[in-house]
Design a protein around this motif. Structure first.
Motif, PDB file in Angstrom:
ATOM      1  N   TYR A   1       0.941  -1.198  -0.015  1.00 27.28           N
ATOM      2  CA  TYR A   1       0.059  -0.125  -0.005  1.00 27.28           C
ATOM      3  C   TYR A   1       0.739   1.103   0.080  1.00 27.28           C
ATOM      4  O   TYR A   1       1.866   1.183   0.734  1.00 27.28           O
ATOM      5  CB  TYR A   1      -0.973  -0.086   1.372  1.00 27.28           C
TER       6      TYR A   1
ATOM      7  N   LYS B   1       2.000   7.537   3.119  1.00 29.10           N
ATOM      8  CA  LYS B   1       2.078   8.830   2.988  1.00 29.10           C
ATOM      9  C   LYS B   1       3.292   9.730   2.311  1.00 29.10           C
ATOM     10  O   LYS B   1       3.446  10.676   1.871  1.00 29.10           O
ATOM     11  CB  LYS B   1       1.744   9.796   4.086  1.00 29.10           C
TER      12      LYS B   1
ATOM     13  N   ASN C   1       2.921   9.210  -1.307  1.00 30.99           N
ATOM     14  CA  ASN C   1       1.594   9.620  -2.047  1.00 30.99           C
ATOM     15  C   ASN C   1       1.477  10.990  -1.970  1.00 30.99           C
ATOM     16  O   ASN C   1       0.535  11.422  -1.164  1.00 30.99           O
ATOM     17  CB  ASN C   1       0.591   8.834  -1.395  1.00 30.99           C
TER      18      ASN C   1
ATOM     19  N   ALA D   1      -5.827   9.867   1.068  1.00 26.64           N
ATOM     20  CA  ALA D   1      -6.012   8.606   0.853  1.00 26.64           C
ATOM     21  C   ALA D   1      -7.141   7.948   1.734  1.00 26.64           C
ATOM     22  O   ALA D   1      -7.029   8.030   3.085  1.00 26.64           O
ATOM     23  CB  ALA D   1      -4.769   7.711   1.136  1.00 26.64           C
TER      24      ALA D   1
ATOM     25  N   SER E   1      -3.745   4.582   5.317  1.00 29.80           N
ATOM     26  CA  SER E   1      -2.749   4.872   4.741  1.00 29.80           C
ATOM     27  C   SER E   1      -1.438   4.987   5.821  1.00 29.80           C
ATOM     28  O   SER E   1      -1.195   5.666   6.647  1.00 29.80           O
ATOM     29  CB  SER E   1      -2.801   6.213   4.022  1.00 29.80           C
TER      30      SER E   1
ATOM     31  N   THR F   1       5.726   3.546   3.216  1.00 30.89           N
ATOM     32  CA  THR F   1       4.838   2.637   2.002  1.00 30.89           C
ATOM     33  C   THR F   1       5.566   1.399   2.837  1.00 30.89           C
ATOM     34  O   THR F   1       6.690   1.260   3.226  1.00 30.89           O
ATOM     35  CB  THR F   1       5.441   2.970   0.898  1.00 30.89           C
TER      36      THR F   1
ATOM     37  N   ILE G   1      -6.659   3.898  -0.914  1.00 28.01           N
ATOM     38  CA  ILE G   1      -5.257   4.021  -0.687  1.00 28.01           C
ATOM     39  C   ILE G   1      -4.497   3.309  -2.018  1.00 28.01           C
ATOM     40  O   ILE G   1      -5.183   2.427  -2.505  1.00 28.01           O
ATOM     41  CB  ILE G   1      -4.662   2.955   0.387  1.00 28.01           C
TER      42      ILE G   1
END
Length: 135
Positions: A36, A39, A42, A55, A73, A77, A117
């Motif tokens: 997923y 932050k 993204n 997200a 989120s 990652t 997400i």
């Protein structure tokens, strides 16, 4: 966008597994490995940044059986792995297809600013098998 917020991916069992029989599904051990987007990655510049894009938490089902509840989120990652419940595998054997369904927390509020997400990578892993890819 709200109509497409909840989406499903279909995987034919005969292409996914070495043995997709109902008996084999009883003994199968499948898991889903998902990356997923966090932050940290993204982020959006320009107009997207001004819109304060967010997200939305998502949950995952396999053939109608919950694999994981709503996940926010992550800050960074990361890869997460979830076992596919036996009941989901039994249902998949009946239709000869594994169906993964991602559902956002508030589907009707999905817009260009409020999105599920993002998924960077998805793997379906068969445990206790050789390492040959089934592509």
């Amino acid at each position: 966008w709200p109509r497409t917020a909840r989406f499903s991916m279909h995987f034919q069992l005969d292409k996914l597994l070495h043995d997709a029989s109902a008996e084999a599904m009883e003994a199968a051990s499948l898991s889903i490995r998902i990356t997923y987007l966090g932050k940290d990655l993204n982020r959006h510049g320009g107009d997207w940044e001004e819109l304060n894009r967010e997200a939305m938490p998502v949950r995952l089902f396999a053939n109608g059986v919950k694999v994981h509840d709503f996940i926010e989120s992550p800050s960074i990652t990361e890869v997460r792995e979830f076992s596919i419940p036996l009941k989901a595998l039994q249902r998949a054997a009946m239709v000869e297809c594994l169906i993964l369904t991602f559902e956002p927390l508030i589907a009707h509020k999905t817009t260009f600013r409020y999105v599920p997400i993002p998924i960077a990578e998805l793997w379906i892993l068969e445990r206790n098998s050789d390492t040959q890819a089934r592509l």
